[in-house]
Each structure stands twice: as C-alpha cells, then as structure tokens.
Design a protein around this motif. Structure first.
Motif, PDB file in Angstrom:
ATOM      1  N   ARG A 325       0.839  -1.212   0.000  1.00 47.90           N
ATOM      2  CA  ARG A 325       0.000   0.000   0.000  1.00 47.90           C
ATOM      3  C   ARG A 325       0.868   1.253   0.000  1.00 47.90           C
ATOM      4  N   LEU A 326       1.936   1.228   0.772  1.00 46.51           N
ATOM      5  CA  LEU A 326       2.846   2.373   0.841  1.00 46.51           C
ATOM      6  C   LEU A 326       3.470   2.637  -0.527  1.00 46.51           C
ATOM      7  N   ALA A 327       3.871   1.582  -1.218  1.00 47.71           N
ATOM      8  CA  ALA A 327       4.508   1.737  -2.529  1.00 47.71           C
ATOM      9  C   ALA A 327       3.582   2.383  -3.543  1.00 47.71           C
ATOM     10  N   GLU A 328       2.278   2.185  -3.385  1.00 48.62           N
ATOM     11  CA  GLU A 328       1.313   2.761  -4.326  1.00 48.62           C
ATOM     12  C   GLU A 328       1.297   4.281  -4.287  1.00 48.62           C
ATOM     13  N   ARG A 329       1.824   4.877  -3.229  1.00 51.10           N
ATOM     14  CA  ARG A 329       1.832   6.338  -3.111  1.00 51.10           C
ATOM     15  C   ARG A 329       2.925   6.985  -3.952  1.00 51.10           C
ATOM     16  N   ALA A 330       3.880   6.186  -4.414  1.00 54.19           N
ATOM     17  CA  ALA A 330       5.004   6.722  -5.194  1.00 54.19           C
ATOM     18  C   ALA A 330       4.786   6.438  -6.674  1.00 54.19           C
ATOM     19  N   ASN A 331       4.923   7.461  -7.492  1.00 52.02           N
ATOM     20  CA  ASN A 331       4.777   7.274  -8.942  1.00 52.02           C
ATOM     21  C   ASN A 331       5.947   6.497  -9.520  1.00 52.02           C
ATOM     22  N   ASP A 332       7.133   6.681  -8.958  1.00 57.31           N
ATOM     23  CA  ASP A 332       8.295   5.869  -9.330  1.00 57.31           C
ATOM     24  C   ASP A 332       9.271   5.896  -8.158  1.00 57.31           C
ATOM     25  N   SER A 333      10.364   5.155  -8.303  1.00 58.48           N
ATOM     26  CA  SER A 333      11.310   5.030  -7.186  1.00 58.48           C
ATOM     27  C   SER A 333      12.394   6.097  -7.211  1.00 58.48           C
ATOM     28  N   GLU A 334      12.367   7.022  -8.193  1.00 58.79           N
ATOM     29  CA  GLU A 334      13.273   8.178  -8.223  1.00 58.79           C
ATOM     30  C   GLU A 334      14.751   7.791  -8.098  1.00 58.79           C
ATOM     31  N   GLY A 335      15.149   6.736  -8.818  1.00 53.70           N
ATOM     32  CA  GLY A 335      16.559   6.354  -8.824  1.00 53.70           C
ATOM     33  C   GLY A 335      17.031   5.590  -7.607  1.00 53.70           C
ATOM     34  N   ILE A 336      16.108   5.159  -6.756  1.00 49.59           N
ATOM     35  CA  ILE A 336      16.463   4.384  -5.565  1.00 49.59           C
ATOM     36  C   ILE A 336      16.444   2.892  -5.929  1.00 49.59           C
ATOM     37  N   TYR A 337      17.450   2.171  -5.479  1.00 54.94           N
ATOM     38  CA  TYR A 337      17.516   0.727  -5.687  1.00 54.94           C
ATOM     39  C   TYR A 337      17.837   0.045  -4.363  1.00 54.94           C
ATOM     40  N   GLU A 352      27.961 -15.535  -1.668  1.00 57.96           N
ATOM     41  CA  GLU A 352      27.379 -15.571  -0.321  1.00 57.96           C
ATOM     42  C   GLU A 352      27.917 -14.476   0.583  1.00 57.96           C
ATOM     43  N   ALA A 353      29.009 -13.802   0.171  1.00 59.72           N
ATOM     44  CA  ALA A 353      29.572 -12.725   0.988  1.00 59.72           C
ATOM     45  C   ALA A 353      28.872 -11.391   0.748  1.00 59.72           C
ATOM     46  N   ALA A 354      28.066 -11.296  -0.316  1.00 60.70           N
ATOM     47  CA  ALA A 354      27.361 -10.039  -0.617  1.00 60.70           C
ATOM     48  C   ALA A 354      26.390  -9.698   0.512  1.00 60.70           C
ATOM     49  N   ARG A 355      26.201  -8.406   0.748  1.00 61.54           N
ATOM     50  CA  ARG A 355      25.234  -7.948   1.740  1.00 61.54           C
ATOM     51  C   ARG A 355      24.398  -6.824   1.141  1.00 61.54           C
ATOM     52  N   GLY A 356      23.245  -6.577   1.772  1.00 62.32           N
ATOM     53  CA  GLY A 356      22.254  -5.683   1.192  1.00 62.32           C
ATOM     54  C   GLY A 356      22.730  -4.245   1.062  1.00 62.32           C
ATOM     55  N   LEU A 357      22.114  -3.558   0.093  1.00 64.90           N
ATOM     56  CA  LEU A 357      22.469  -2.167  -0.177  1.00 64.90           C
ATOM     57  C   LEU A 357      21.222  -1.396  -0.596  1.00 64.90           C
ATOM     58  N   LEU A 358      21.047  -0.218  -0.008  1.00 68.14           N
ATOM     59  CA  LEU A 358      20.017   0.732  -0.422  1.00 68.14           C
ATOM     60  C   LEU A 358      20.744   1.957  -0.946  1.00 68.14           C
ATOM     61  N   THR A 359      20.550   2.274  -2.216  1.00 68.23           N
ATOM     62  CA  THR A 359      21.339   3.324  -2.851  1.00 68.23           C
ATOM     63  C   THR A 359      20.437   4.299  -3.598  1.00 68.23           C
ATOM     64  N   GLY A 360      20.965   5.528  -3.802  1.00 69.75           N
ATOM     65  CA  GLY A 360      20.206   6.553  -4.509  1.00 69.75           C
ATOM     66  C   GLY A 360      19.397   7.464  -3.610  1.00 69.75           C
ATOM     67  N   LEU A 361      19.620   7.395  -2.299  1.00 66.89           N
ATOM     68  CA  LEU A 361      18.841   8.196  -1.354  1.00 66.89           C
ATOM     69  C   LEU A 361      19.211   9.679  -1.451  1.00 66.89           C
ATOM     70  N   THR A 362      18.203  10.520  -1.301  1.00 65.21           N
ATOM     71  CA  THR A 362      18.396  11.964  -1.187  1.00 65.21           C
ATOM     72  C   THR A 362      17.636  12.457   0.037  1.00 65.21           C
ATOM     73  N   ARG A 363      17.805  13.740   0.335  1.00 68.17           N
ATOM     74  CA  ARG A 363      17.078  14.317   1.484  1.00 68.17           C
ATOM     75  C   ARG A 363      15.575  14.270   1.258  1.00 68.17           C
ATOM     76  N   GLY A 364      15.153  14.225   0.004  1.00 74.35           N
ATOM     77  CA  GLY A 364      13.722  14.197  -0.300  1.00 74.35           C
ATOM     78  C   GLY A 364      13.134  12.806  -0.429  1.00 74.35           C
ATOM     79  N   VAL A 370      11.036   4.148  -1.087  1.00 71.29           N
ATOM     80  CA  VAL A 370      11.807   2.989  -0.643  1.00 71.29           C
ATOM     81  C   VAL A 370      10.954   1.724  -0.759  1.00 71.29           C
ATOM     82  N   ALA A 371       9.671   1.824  -0.399  1.00 68.77           N
ATOM     83  CA  ALA A 371       8.777   0.671  -0.534  1.00 68.77           C
ATOM     84  C   ALA A 371       8.663   0.235  -1.985  1.00 68.77           C
ATOM     85  N   ARG A 372       8.538   1.215  -2.879  1.00 73.18           N
ATOM     86  CA  ARG A 372       8.443   0.875  -4.299  1.00 73.18           C
ATOM     87  C   ARG A 372       9.747   0.227  -4.793  1.00 73.18           C
TER      88      ARG A 372
END
Length: 488
Positions: A325-337, A352-364, A370-372
């Motif tokens: 439901r939260l993801a539906e509020r965003a028209n796109d992910s704005e370069g966030i992966y 197996e050594a890889a670990r998670g990454l959230l990238t492309g964040l801005t102040r806005g 992020v949900a999208r």
C-alpha cells in the motif's frame, strides 16, 4: 466425491487444500510459521512446530469439507531445508537448517579451494553454495552432540521437509523422498538417479541415514490416523515446491519458463536432457513419473522476504500488505535501488559474501519510494535470471508464467512485464504448487489418466503486457546493474 489432500509445507506457512477431480479447490487452510536468526546469516525453524502446523492445517481443511472422500495425499515442500531426527522416537535432533541459511559458507569455500566445483556441477547440476542441503547436513552432524556417532550406527534419519512430513503422516513407517528433493541436496547423481557414494564420502554423510528416493508420482505408503485424517489414505506424491509450481502451470514443454514469487523466488524451465549451464543456473530434476524430466533453474534467495523485512523495519502492523500500500503512493522510485542481499546473492551471481544495499537516497526520499524500490527489486532479480536462462537456451523465451503469493501484486506484475519487455501471464490461483502436487498424486491413483488430461484442467491467467519504451527499460535496468556491481 473424491478429493486429494494437498499439503504445501512452506517457509512462512503450511497450507492444506482439498482438490477435487475437476481440479477445483474445495477447501483450504493455512497456518503461519516462525523463523529464528540465532546469528547473522543463520536461519532456523523448529521441526516440531512445522509438524504441528501440518496437523492443524489438515484438521481445519478437512473440517470444512467432510463430505469428500480422500483418494490420496500429496506433499510439496520448501526445498533444501534439512534436519535430523531419532529413528526410534521420531523426535527432532537439533533445528531445521533452512534453505536461506549461510552458516556453511566457510565449508563451501574450502570445497572451492580444493577444486571441486566442476565435478560437483557436472555430477549434481549444482554449484557450490550454502543453499544446498549437503553442507547443512554435515554441519548438523558436526555440531549436535553425539550426532555423528549416532548417524554411523543408523540411529538417526536425515531428511528434507518432504521426508519429515511423510515420516509423521505414516506414523514413522516410511523414510523416503522424491527425485526433485534429492536433486537439490548435492548428494544425488543426476544421471544415475541415486545417492552418490563419492559425494557421501566427500560430505561425510552415512548412507544409512538417508531416505529412499522414489518418483514424484508414486504411492509411498499410507497414512496413520492423525487428527481428522483417517488411517489408510495413500500418500501418492512428493515434490519440491518450485517443481510443483511448474507442474501446476502445466509447463510440460521446453521453452516455457515460470517464476514463483515467494520468500525467495525460483525460475524454472524444462530441458530435454540435463544441461550443465555456465550461466549461474542450476540443473535439476523437474519431476519423475513414468520417466524423468529435467530443468534449468535459477534460485533467488530474497524476494518476498525483502518486503517482509521492510515492513518490519518500519514497524508496520501488516508488514507485507502495508508495504504494498505504501509503494502505491510513489509514482516511481526516483533512482532508488534496494539490492536485498541479506543472505548473499543467489543466481546468477552466487556470492554468499554479498550484503544488502540501499542506494540513490536523497534528502527528499520518502518511505513510499523505498517501498516501491523494494518491490521493484523482485522484478529486477527475476530479470537477471530470465536473461541468463534465455541465453542458455537455443530457443528464446517469449513470456513468463508467474505464480506464488507475491504475484498477486498487480503493480509488481506490471513492472515485471515492463522490465522484461515480455508479457507476464499470472496464474490466478495462489496455490499452484499444491495443485501441481495434487495432480501428480491424482495420476498415481487414477483420478487423472494422463498429463494431457491434467493439462486440459481449467487454469485462469491474467496477462500483463509491457508498457515501457526500450530506452526507459534499459535506463532502469542499467541503474539496477550498477547497484548490484556495488554490492559485488
């Protein structure tokens, strides 16, 4: 009215369904399961709780459809998860080490350093990775007090979840598994169709604790009286959940590829013979009835689990639904992966050594974006595998068959079609794995006479066609690849 009781023992829940001769679901019940994470990268479940969930789901399912006569029982299961239990008492010895668990990564690295990768791949179809059961089984024998000695004396049973459920359903009379689950252990010779003596020695697994391997469609034994389940019902199919989903989709011809959207995801397509891929894919047995069918598969460790994680991270009341439901509020992910390498990366990277990454964040950046991005990460990972599968096959893949709980999200299915540039055909039933197992059991006891009859059963599908231009698709996917490269 005859019906088949199909048990789908999954990672996050156990389901029980009654399926009638027309292929319709008469009744359904589901019971949730918990996972524990005792150390980073470790994932366990309680075997007794799994069996309790099976009993509870069966009772509720049968209570809702008492007028039906049971013709057979079918079992499909989470694969690669493995456990030990006492042959005399039937009590679990230690935890269930779940398929997602990475505790055996150091041992797997030792196998690679010894130059065993090619031999294991050619004989079992599987790369060296903690996903598969053999290294987990070795860990259990090494780390549970007295287990190794008791195993050598034949006092213990080793099994995947199909074996555990079958053992309990038959009151401890039958210790067996099917060829699909055996083919995911890394102990089974794909061509000779038997446990491999050299591999058993390599992993230090005594043959005496292993289940007998049988066809996916076969009578294994009969039920003991368990709650509302009467004694004497034939258990007539065992099959791993991803294989069952392909069977439930009637994917009986090479060139058809399906993706199951669950806690993790699996893409699978039939091949005429074992194809040993150099593209990060596994070679596996699709199913065994009158003859053995083979498949190529790509296993993704974390897809739906990433949505669950984000919902819990944000303290949402209903983590999965609320993230959608939260993801539906965003028209796109704005370069966030989000690259959800929480337990490493599976196919096609196998790191197996890889670990998670959230990238492309801005102040806005918003929680909705992020949900999208989290939901889109599922589609990107599916494309990673789809592309290498397409490259490995001489005939191109023209569409994707979709099933599993995550496929109910329309936005995900549309984005999947967009990022693949191909149609996605979604099975409208959320229980296609259980249906596939039911079909195989029905064939074993004569409810259906042939695969042609099974293929003719009604299957409703929704179609999602791609809407993105090729330039938009390429731009989005290039951003995903850049994010994955940062992780690697």
């Amino acid at each position: 009215m005859k019906a088949i009781l199909a048990i789908d023992q999954g990672t996050t829940n156990t389901k029980a369904l009654l399926v009638d001769a027309a292929g319709a679901i008469v009744s359904r019940a589901a019971k949730p399961l918990q996972q524990t994470f005792p150390h980073p990268g470790w994932v366990e479940q309680d075997a007794a709780a799994i069996w309790q969930s099976v009993q509870a789901a069966i009772d509720e399912c049968l209570q809702a459809a008492s007028e039906h006569e049971l013709a057979a029982i079918a079992i499909t299961n989470q694969r690669e998860s493995v456990m030990l239990w006492d042959r005399q008492t039937g009590q679990p010895v230690g935890p269930v080490v779940i398929w997602q668990c990475r505790r055996t990564a150091p041992f797997c690295e030792e196998l690679r350093a010894r130059g065993l990768e090619r031999m294991l791949r050619e004989r079992t179809g599987l790369t060296i990775d903690p996903l598969f059961s053999a290294s987990k089984a070795r860990w259990l024998l090494d780390n549970i007090a007295g287990a190794s000695e008791r195993a050598e004396r034949g006092e213990l049973c080793l099994g995947t979840m199909d074996s555990w459920v079958l053992w309990n359903l038959t009151g401890g009379a039958v210790h067996a598994c099917d060829v699909t689950n055996a083919s995911r252990t890394q102990l089974f010779d794909l061509r000779r169709l038997r446990w491999d003596e050299e591999l058993l020695a390599l992993f230090g697994i005594p043959a005496t604790i292993l289940p007998e391997v049988k066809a996916s469609s076969a009578v294994y034994g009969t039920s003991a009286s368990v709650g509302r389940l009467p004694a004497g019902i034939p258990v007539a199919s065992l099959i791993g959940d991803s294989h069952a989903a392909l069977y439930g989709q009637a994917g009986f011809e090479p060139g058809t590829v399906k993706a199951t959207y669950g806690t993790g995801s699996s893409l699978m397509t039939l091949t005429a013979e074992p194809v040993i891929s150099e593209h990060g894919l596994s070679t596996t047995i699709a199913w065994g009835d009158q003859e053995i069918s083979y498949a190529l598969e790509g296993n993704i460790s974390v897809t739906g689990a990433a949505v669950q994680w984000l919902g819990e991270f944000l303290s949402l009341p209903d983590p999965v639904r609320d993230v959608a439901r939260l993801a539906e509020r965003a028209n796109d992910s704005e370069g966030i992966y989000l690259v959800p390498a929480f337990v490493g990366l599976g196919a096609p990277y196998w790191n197996e050594a890889a670990r998670g990454l959230l990238t492309g964040l801005t102040r806005g950046t918003t929680a909705a974006q992020v949900a999208r991005a989290t939901i889109e990460s599922i589609a990107y990972q599916i494309r990673d595998v789809f592309d290498v599968m397409n490259a490995a096959l001489s005939s191109g893949l023209s569409a994707l068959l979709a099933d599993g709980g995550g496929s109910s999200n329309d936005a995900l299915m549309q984005f999947q079609a967009d990022i693949l540039g191909r149609p996605v055909l979604r099975c409208t039933s959320p229980d296609v794995s259980a249906l596939g197992a039911a079909y195989l059991a029905g064939l074993a006891v004569g409810v259906w006479k042939s695969e042609e009859e099974v293929a003719a059963l009604p299957r409703e599908r929704d179609r999602f066609d791609p809407r993105l231009s090729s330039s938009e698709r390429d731009k989005l996917y290039a951003g995903w690849q850049q994010a994955v490269n940062r992780v690697l």
